[in-house]
Enzyme design. Structure first.
Site, PDB file in Angstrom:
ATOM      1  N   HIS A   1       0.862  -1.185   0.000  1.00 15.10           N
ATOM      2  CA  HIS A   1       0.000   0.000   0.000  1.00 15.10           C
ATOM      3  C   HIS A   1       0.901   1.238   0.000  1.00 15.10           C
ATOM      4  CE1 HIS A   1      -2.806   2.946   1.828  1.00 15.10           C
ATOM      5  NE2 HIS A   1      -3.776   2.148   1.449  1.00 15.10           N
TER       6      HIS A   1
ATOM      7  N   ASP B   1       2.795  -4.884   8.181  1.00 13.47           N
ATOM      8  CA  ASP B   1       1.619  -4.034   7.975  1.00 13.47           C
ATOM      9  C   ASP B   1       0.391  -4.933   8.129  1.00 13.47           C
ATOM     10  OD1 ASP B   1      -0.570  -2.710   6.981  1.00 13.47           O
ATOM     11  OD2 ASP B   1       0.429  -1.941   5.185  1.00 13.47           O
TER      12      ASP B   1
ATOM     13  N   GLN C   1      -4.819  -5.002   7.126  1.00 11.39           N
ATOM     14  CA  GLN C   1      -5.897  -5.852   6.602  1.00 11.39           C
ATOM     15  C   GLN C   1      -6.045  -7.157   7.383  1.00 11.39           C
ATOM     16  OE1 GLN C   1      -8.162  -5.002   4.563  1.00 11.39           O
ATOM     17  NE2 GLN C   1      -7.285  -3.159   3.671  1.00 11.39           N
TER      18      GLN C   1
ATOM     19  N   LYS D   1     -10.433  -0.303  10.693  1.00 13.46           N
ATOM     20  CA  LYS D   1     -10.665  -1.496   9.866  1.00 13.46           C
ATOM     21  C   LYS D   1     -11.058  -2.700  10.715  1.00 13.46           C
ATOM     22  CE  LYS D   1      -7.260  -0.061   6.429  1.00 13.46           C
ATOM     23  NZ  LYS D   1      -7.927   0.347   5.178  1.00 13.46           N
TER      24      LYS D   1
ATOM     25  N   CYS E   1      -4.641   2.486  -3.734  1.00 11.33           N
ATOM     26  CA  CYS E   1      -3.338   2.861  -3.158  1.00 11.33           C
ATOM     27  C   CYS E   1      -2.271   1.823  -3.461  1.00 11.33           C
ATOM     28  CB  CYS E   1      -3.430   3.118  -1.650  1.00 11.33           C
ATOM     29  SG  CYS E   1      -4.540   4.439  -1.208  1.00 11.33           S
TER      30      CYS E   1
HETATM   31  N1  PMP Z   1      -1.783  -0.820   4.574  1.00 18.86           N
HETATM   32  C1  PMP Z   1      -2.773  -1.532   4.023  1.00 18.86           C
HETATM   33  C2  PMP Z   1      -2.496  -2.919   3.511  1.00 18.86           C
HETATM   34  C3  PMP Z   1      -4.043  -0.969   3.933  1.00 18.86           C
HETATM   35  O1  PMP Z   1      -5.032  -1.664   3.377  1.00 18.86           O
HETATM   36  C4  PMP Z   1      -4.275   0.337   4.439  1.00 18.86           C
HETATM   37  C5  PMP Z   1      -5.634   0.988   4.367  1.00 18.86           C
HETATM   38  N2  PMP Z   1      -6.249   0.939   3.100  1.00 18.86           N
HETATM   39  C6  PMP Z   1      -3.208   1.021   5.005  1.00 18.86           C
HETATM   40  C7  PMP Z   1      -1.978   0.401   5.067  1.00 18.86           C
HETATM   41  C8  PMP Z   1      -3.344   2.405   5.558  1.00 18.86           C
HETATM   42  O2  PMP Z   1      -4.170   2.396   6.676  1.00 18.86           O
HETATM   43  P1  PMP Z   1      -4.711   3.753   7.301  1.00 18.86           P
HETATM   44  O3  PMP Z   1      -5.276   4.554   6.156  1.00 18.86           O
HETATM   45  O4  PMP Z   1      -5.756   3.296   8.256  1.00 18.86           O
HETATM   46  O5  PMP Z   1      -3.564   4.435   7.962  1.00 18.86           O
END
Ligand code: PMP
Length: 406
Positions: A124, A201, A204, A227, A364
């Site tokens: 991401h 990370d 998810q 999430k 993203c």
């Molecule tokens: N890493 C992953 C794999 C994600 O799916 C996301 C959220 N889409 C993020 C990081 C970023 O998370 P946040 O926007 O809650 O900081």
């Protein structure tokens, strides 16, 4: 063993009981942000109605209640991740802030010119851009584990990429666009074998499967509350006691100091040295309530339900002519797909007319989409409150879209 009553659980989510554009809402965007059960909403209301004050400062009753609620939430996160102590949990705004904390604070002390930061091609943007900033500042270089056509990591490349120059290997546990579940324990062990530390990370995975930082032998792990049934603006960074101690502060301000002089200051130990200013107290309380809620259902049951929905969705989606599913068979609770004649944005907009919330775009993951020569994908992401009937309805709407755009 007891049979989980998923319909009763779904009824805990007031927001799901509504019509959108004259149709029952189908919320298939939980990978972007999950919905919140009544228990979490009640915890927020209770906190603001009875206990609200600043933490760690006032010597009055409400301040000590707020402090207790905040620190109690920290203990819940520690238990949830099986950290050895609550002091290994730093509250953050979410995954993005946790990664930036590690890249900036840990990175400023431990990463030098010539060092390597190892990532994967499926990260991401929030697990890519902070490392680009660190690399540009220090002269370190970035390397990437390639992604195979089927959406898994190409681990045949691991020995040539994970070398002793690597200081940190930061990778996602579950891909937010492909659904791939990466072998976290194996990748952490391989990193330690060359003297690298890791950042997992878990944006998810945090609310979707059991996570045990001690069993994983993890160094840094980041999660986002929103999430996993908690409010937005709260998340957590797990860091081993040893690493957090070695990491210098990043944000300066109140709360994180022991004593302050005009020229210099001394800092509290972790986790407080990383929590400058008034924190998101209500958010932490909400995260604690979300954890209680998820633990009552059980993460094994949640994971099995997610996987069941994803498998069912793939089976139904394959009935559509020309539809392509991206990512591996074994996956978390999300399915990204493309229909050649329809741009993901058009498809998502079409679905919205029928109350179906999908996500369309690059998720993203721009470099990954470019590699696969995709304009993006359309993603249906599930959580334990979703049903197979909703997937049937999605399939009908997609058939309709197929005819509409033909
Ligand atoms: N890493 C992953 C794999 C994600 O799916 C996301 C959220 N889409 C993020 C990081 C970023 O998370 P946040 O926007 O809650 O900081």
């Amino acid at each position: 063993s007891h049979q989980t009553d998923w319909h009763a659980i779904r009824a805990d989510f007031p927001i799901l009981n509504q019509e959108v554009r004259g149709h029952p809402l189908i919320y298939f965007d939980s990978a972007a942000s999950s919905q919140k059960p009544r228990a979490v909403l009640d915890a927020l209301l209770h906190y603001y109605e009875r206990d609200n004050a600043n933490v760690h400062r006032g010597l009055h009753e409400l301040s000590s209640r707020a402090t207790e609620a905040y620190e109690n939430a920290r203990s819940k996160v520690a238990r949830y991740l099986n950290a050895a102590t609550p002091e290994e949990i730093v509250f953050t705004r979410g995954t993005t802030e946790g990664i930036n904390l590690v890249a900036q604070a840990w990175g400023s002390r431990f990463v030098r010119e010539g060092d390597v930061i190892l990532l994967t091609e499926m990260e991401h943007h929030s697990n890519l851009v902070p490392w680009q900033l660190l690399a540009q500042r220090t002269g370190a270089t970035l390397r990437f584990i390639p992604v195979n056509e089927d959406g898994t990591l190409d681990l045949t490349e691991l020995p040539s990429l994970l070398t002793p120059e690597v200081k940190i290997f930061a990778f996602t546990h579950i891909s937010n666009s492909l659904g791939t579940i990466n072998p976290a324990a194996e990748l952490i062990a391989a990193s330690h074998a060359v003297g690298a530390i890791t950042l997992l990370d878990a944006a998810q995975s945090g609310g979707h499967l059991p996570l045990d930082v001690q069993a994983l032998n993890a160094d840094f792990v980041v999660i986002s509350g929103h999430k996993m049934c908690a409010p937005t603006g709260i998340g957590a960074l797990y860091g081993s006691a040893e690493l957090l101690e070695a990491t210098p502060p990043w944000h300066g301000g109140g709360e994180m100091i022991v004593s302050v002089g005009f020229q210099s200051s001394t800092y509290k130990p972790a986790p407080y040295k990383f929590e400058a200013g008034t924190p998101n107290i209500a958010g932490a309380v909400g995260l604690g309530a979300a954890i209680d809620y998820l633990e009552a259902i059980g993460r094994d049951a949640i994971f099995a339900h997610d996987a069941d929905l994803a498998a069912y969705a793939m089976r139904r989606l394959r009935e559509l002519p020309d539809l392509r599913i991206h990512g591996p068979e074994r996956r978390g609770g999300l399915v990204g797909f493309t229909m050649p004649a329809i741009h993901p944005h058009d498809l998502t907009t079409y679905a919205d007319r029928y109350g179906l919330a999908l996500r369309g775009g690059h998720h993203c993951n721009q470099p990954l989409m470019k590699k696969f020569r995709l304009p993006g994908t359309t993603r249906a992401s599930f959580y334990f409150y979703n049903t197979k009937e909703e997937i049937d309805r999605m399939t009908e709407i997609l058939f309709q879209a197929h005819h509409f755009f033909a």
